[in-house]
Design a protein around this motif. Structure first.
Motif, PDB file in Angstrom:
ATOM      1  N   GLN A 138       5.730   1.278   1.138  1.00 50.29           N
ATOM      2  CA  GLN A 138       4.883   2.462   1.167  1.00 50.29           C
ATOM      3  C   GLN A 138       3.407   2.088   1.034  1.00 50.29           C
ATOM      4  OE1 GLN A 138       5.460   6.298   1.353  1.00 50.29           O
ATOM      5  NE2 GLN A 138       3.562   5.439   2.104  1.00 50.29           N
ATOM      6  N   LEU A 139       3.119   1.138   0.142  1.00 53.96           N
ATOM      7  CA  LEU A 139       1.739   0.727  -0.080  1.00 53.96           C
ATOM      8  C   LEU A 139       1.130   0.126   1.186  1.00 53.96           C
ATOM      9  CD1 LEU A 139      -0.452   0.584  -2.264  1.00 53.96           C
ATOM     10  CD2 LEU A 139       0.375  -1.702  -2.845  1.00 53.96           C
ATOM     11  N   GLN A 157      -7.661  -9.993  -0.325  1.00 58.12           N
ATOM     12  CA  GLN A 157      -7.712  -9.252   0.936  1.00 58.12           C
ATOM     13  C   GLN A 157      -6.939  -9.946   2.056  1.00 58.12           C
ATOM     14  OE1 GLN A 157      -9.367  -6.118   1.079  1.00 58.12           O
ATOM     15  NE2 GLN A 157      -8.040  -6.042   2.863  1.00 58.12           N
ATOM     16  N   VAL A 158      -7.031 -11.275   2.137  1.00 52.70           N
ATOM     17  CA  VAL A 158      -6.324 -11.984   3.208  1.00 52.70           C
ATOM     18  C   VAL A 158      -4.814 -11.838   3.051  1.00 52.70           C
ATOM     19  CG1 VAL A 158      -6.321 -14.194   1.962  1.00 52.70           C
ATOM     20  CG2 VAL A 158      -6.142 -14.164   4.470  1.00 52.70           C
ATOM     21  N   VAL A 159      -4.338 -11.819   1.803  1.00 54.08           N
ATOM     22  CA  VAL A 159      -2.903 -11.630   1.549  1.00 54.08           C
ATOM     23  C   VAL A 159      -2.489 -10.221   1.952  1.00 54.08           C
ATOM     24  CG1 VAL A 159      -1.115 -11.575  -0.221  1.00 54.08           C
ATOM     25  CG2 VAL A 159      -2.892 -13.338  -0.290  1.00 54.08           C
ATOM     26  N   GLN A 160      -3.327  -9.237   1.581  1.00 54.69           N
ATOM     27  CA  GLN A 160      -3.026  -7.858   1.950  1.00 54.69           C
ATOM     28  C   GLN A 160      -2.945  -7.703   3.468  1.00 54.69           C
ATOM     29  OE1 GLN A 160      -5.131  -4.629   0.000  1.00 54.69           O
ATOM     30  NE2 GLN A 160      -5.833  -5.998  -1.621  1.00 54.69           N
ATOM     31  N   PHE A 164       0.758  -6.872   4.478  1.00 50.19           N
ATOM     32  CA  PHE A 164       0.931  -5.471   4.864  1.00 50.19           C
ATOM     33  C   PHE A 164       1.043  -5.317   6.379  1.00 50.19           C
ATOM     34  CE2 PHE A 164      -1.391  -4.136   0.722  1.00 50.19           C
ATOM     35  CZ  PHE A 164      -0.217  -4.346   0.017  1.00 50.19           C
ATOM     36  N   GLY A 165       0.410  -6.233   7.126  1.00 46.01           N
ATOM     37  CA  GLY A 165       0.550  -6.210   8.575  1.00 46.01           C
ATOM     38  C   GLY A 165       1.991  -6.469   9.003  1.00 46.01           C
ATOM     39  N   LEU A 166       2.669  -7.358   8.282  1.00 47.88           N
ATOM     40  CA  LEU A 166       4.073  -7.655   8.573  1.00 47.88           C
ATOM     41  C   LEU A 166       4.995  -6.524   8.124  1.00 47.88           C
ATOM     42  CD1 LEU A 166       4.165 -11.407   7.472  1.00 47.88           C
ATOM     43  CD2 LEU A 166       4.322 -10.535   9.814  1.00 47.88           C
ATOM     44  N   LEU A 167       4.650  -5.910   6.987  1.00 49.11           N
ATOM     45  CA  LEU A 167       5.525  -4.881   6.416  1.00 49.11           C
ATOM     46  C   LEU A 167       5.384  -3.519   7.095  1.00 49.11           C
ATOM     47  CD1 LEU A 167       5.230  -5.572   2.572  1.00 49.11           C
ATOM     48  CD2 LEU A 167       7.140  -6.122   4.088  1.00 49.11           C
ATOM     49  N   PRO A 169       5.300  -2.277  10.254  1.00 50.50           N
ATOM     50  CA  PRO A 169       6.292  -1.823  11.242  1.00 50.50           C
ATOM     51  C   PRO A 169       7.658  -1.549  10.618  1.00 50.50           C
ATOM     52  CG  PRO A 169       5.085  -3.752  12.035  1.00 50.50           C
ATOM     53  CD  PRO A 169       4.761  -3.604  10.586  1.00 50.50           C
ATOM     54  N   VAL A 170       8.041  -2.364   9.653  1.00 55.59           N
ATOM     55  CA  VAL A 170       9.322  -2.165   8.965  1.00 55.59           C
ATOM     56  C   VAL A 170       9.295  -0.844   8.200  1.00 55.59           C
ATOM     57  CG1 VAL A 170      10.923  -3.117   7.267  1.00 55.59           C
ATOM     58  CG2 VAL A 170       9.630  -4.650   8.755  1.00 55.59           C
ATOM     59  N   ALA A 171       8.174  -0.602   7.519  1.00 54.03           N
ATOM     60  CA  ALA A 171       8.041   0.629   6.738  1.00 54.03           C
ATOM     61  C   ALA A 171       8.154   1.863   7.631  1.00 54.03           C
ATOM     62  CB  ALA A 171       6.712   0.626   5.991  1.00 54.03           C
ATOM     63  N   ARG A 172       7.521   1.819   8.794  1.00 54.57           N
ATOM     64  CA  ARG A 172       7.588   2.963   9.708  1.00 54.57           C
ATOM     65  C   ARG A 172       9.007   3.175  10.219  1.00 54.57           C
ATOM     66  NH1 ARG A 172       2.812   0.506  11.771  1.00 54.57           N
ATOM     67  NH2 ARG A 172       0.937   1.557  11.020  1.00 54.57           N
ATOM     68  N   MET A 173       9.702   2.084  10.501  1.00 55.17           N
ATOM     69  CA  MET A 173      11.084   2.182  10.966  1.00 55.17           C
ATOM     70  C   MET A 173      11.976   2.819   9.903  1.00 55.17           C
ATOM     71  SD  MET A 173      11.708  -1.452  12.961  1.00 55.17           S
ATOM     72  CE  MET A 173      13.477  -1.173  12.896  1.00 55.17           C
ATOM     73  N   MET A 174      11.629   2.607   8.635  1.00 52.88           N
ATOM     74  CA  MET A 174      12.434   3.140   7.529  1.00 52.88           C
ATOM     75  C   MET A 174      12.018   4.552   7.130  1.00 52.88           C
ATOM     76  SD  MET A 174      12.880  -0.269   5.146  1.00 52.88           S
ATOM     77  CE  MET A 174      13.972   0.605   4.003  1.00 52.88           C
ATOM     78  N   GLY A 175      11.038   5.120   7.861  1.00 49.13           N
ATOM     79  CA  GLY A 175      10.681   6.513   7.617  1.00 49.13           C
ATOM     80  C   GLY A 175       9.481   6.744   6.726  1.00 49.13           C
ATOM     81  N   TYR A 176       8.863   5.671   6.258  1.00 50.04           N
ATOM     82  CA  TYR A 176       7.651   5.846   5.450  1.00 50.04           C
ATOM     83  C   TYR A 176       6.487   6.265   6.349  1.00 50.04           C
ATOM     84  CZ  TYR A 176      10.045   3.328   1.669  1.00 50.04           C
ATOM     85  OH  TYR A 176      10.929   2.937   0.691  1.00 50.04           O
TER      86      TYR A 176
END
Length: 208
Positions: A138-139, A157-160, A164-167, A169-176
């Motif tokens: 969600q974040l 910031q570089v980690v975010q 978050f760039g990797l996460l 698409p997965v989050a959107r697929m799961m309905g977030y």
């Protein structure tokens, strides 16, 4: 209505914040807003952050409030004003044993308000941790959706950006989602009486 109006109340049961709107975005067409923010003992904002383009001012009206501004930490005196310019890292918390009251003025207001409504709504629904932050999936969407108004200092910031760039698409697929229409219109109460106006006294702490 997605815009706040004078007397609206928005609460975060996790962080211990209760915002009573003094000047809502409806009155200013999103240009600026003013809220009286009541914070319970032990309460705090979600974590150190900065705003890319928003100017924020805090005036301590009641209680004992700790601030970290541009890496410098202090207890703000009653009546003192704290100014966080765009790009300045800041964090604050109730450092006393009684409820604190801080008047918060922010400009521009509409996107910041939408971000707050989403974070507070998730907290109300039990979808955050003890600091008021949602899970990583969600974040990831929230941070990308509202990157124009808020940036958290941790993780780096570089980690975010990478994580978050990797996460995302997965989050959107799961309905977030990055923003929820039902949170934008949710209020804890409306039409409540406002705190009496108080004359500002004390010092100003500014970081640019």
């Amino acid at each position: 209505d997605e815009m706040t109006t004078t007397g609206d109340v928005i609460e975060n049961p996790v962080t211990g914040e209760r915002a009573v709107v003094r000047i809502g975005t409806r009155e200013t067409a999103g240009d600026h807003g003013v809220v009286d923010l009541y914070v319970r003992p032990g309460g705090a904002v979600m974590g150190e952050h900065w705003h890319p383009a928003m100017d924020e001012r805090f005036t301590v009206l009641r209680g004992r409030v700790g601030f970290r501004l541009g890496g410098q930490e202090r207890i703000a005196e009653l009546g003192s004003e704290i100014h966080a310019s765009p790009g300045v890292r800041h964090d604050w918390w109730n450092a006393g044993d009684e409820e604190a009251l801080v008047r918060v003025e922010f400009r521009p207001a509409d996107r910041f308000e939408a971000m707050i409504l989403n974070f507070f709504g998730l907290a109300q629904d039990g979808k955050t941790d003890a600091r008021g932050l949602p899970g990583l999936l969600q974040l990831a969407l929230l941070v990308r959706e509202f990157g124009d108004v808020i940036r958290f200092t941790r993780p780096p910031q570089v980690v975010q950006t990478v994580l978050f760039g990797l996460l995302a698409p997965v989050a959107r697929m799961m309905g977030y989602r990055g923003s929820y229409p039902e949170y934008l219109t949710r209020r804890s109460a409306t039409g409540v009486p406002l705190e009496p106006e108080q004359r500002r006294v004390g010092s100003t702490l500014d970081a640019a």
